[in-house]
Design an enzyme around this catalytic site. Structure first.
Site, PDB file in Angstrom:
ATOM      1  CD  GLN A  32      46.526 -10.827 -37.587  1.00 34.70           C
ATOM      2  OE1 GLN A  32      45.491 -11.053 -38.201  1.00 34.70           O
ATOM      3  NE2 GLN A  32      46.780 -11.399 -36.425  1.00 34.70           N
ATOM      4  CB  THR A  33      50.286  -4.181 -37.567  1.00 34.79           C
ATOM      5  OG1 THR A  33      50.943  -4.537 -38.790  1.00 34.79           O
ATOM      6  CG2 THR A  33      51.276  -3.504 -36.644  1.00 34.79           C
ATOM      7  CE1 TYR A  34      46.918  -8.990 -32.211  1.00 36.01           C
ATOM      8  CE2 TYR A  34      48.636  -9.576 -33.772  1.00 36.01           C
ATOM      9  CZ  TYR A  34      47.446  -9.858 -33.138  1.00 36.01           C
ATOM     10  OH  TYR A  34      46.763 -11.012 -33.449  1.00 36.01           O
ATOM     11  CG  LEU A  35      47.198  -0.800 -33.517  1.00 38.34           C
ATOM     12  CD1 LEU A  35      46.001   0.113 -33.686  1.00 38.34           C
ATOM     13  CD2 LEU A  35      48.295  -0.463 -34.502  1.00 38.34           C
TER      14      LEU A  35
END
Length: 166
Positions: A32-35
């Site tokens: 998961q990657t936060y934008l």
């Protein structure tokens, strides 16, 4: 907007020590990657791989709030959109395995993180009242539901800065 109500615990024992208490339902590999994020909101994307079948799905999620109950909108996105977003941001994804299991008729999600020494058990509820009434067994460990230093977004921010987990 759906309401996500959950309690989180630092798993007090290694997973293999409590395996006989659980009925495993599934296991997923999550990147998961936060934008975008601030103190009260977050926007993230995930690549989710079913460990058993190899099926891969992609999601985009917006969450608002902190602690026990948060608003959440999640929907599927294509691999192409996911890849474009990841390439544009160039961030280090937070990676973990999520085991979904059952204990005494209760569904538990156990997240085992790769980049840090952390294993968290989560239980979702239909109401805040049910969440507050839940009595966790000792092996669940410390309740960290309202402790922000254990949130995925806090851990992810530390990864981007090259720092360790505090």
């Amino acid at each position: 907007m759906a309401l996500e109500i959950e309690r989180k615990f630092l798993l007090a024992q290694p997973l293999d020590a409590i395996a006989d208490k659980l009925v495993k339902r599934s296991e997923q590999r999550i990147e998961q990657t936060y934008l975008a994020l601030d103190a009260n909101q977050e926007l993230r994307v995930r690549r989710i791989t079913d460990v058993t079948t190899g099926e891969v799905t992609f999601t985009h999620t917006f969450k608002k709030g902190n602690g026990l109950a948060r608003e959440e909108i999640e929907y599927s996105i294509s691999e192409g959109i996911y890849s474009q977003v990841i390439q544009a941001f160039g961030a280090v994804p937070l990676t973990k395995n999520r085991i979904t299991a059952e204990w005494n008729g209760i569904v538990i999600e156990i997240d085992i993180y790769d980049q840090i020494q952390l294993t968290v058990a989560e239980v979702e509820f239909d109401s805040v009242e049910l969440a507050n009434a839940f009595t966790a067994p000792d092996w669940f460990g410390q309740d960290i539901s309202t402790e922000r230093q254990y949130s995925n977004k806090t851990v992810w921010k530390q990864l981007q800065a090259g720092g360790g987990f505090e």
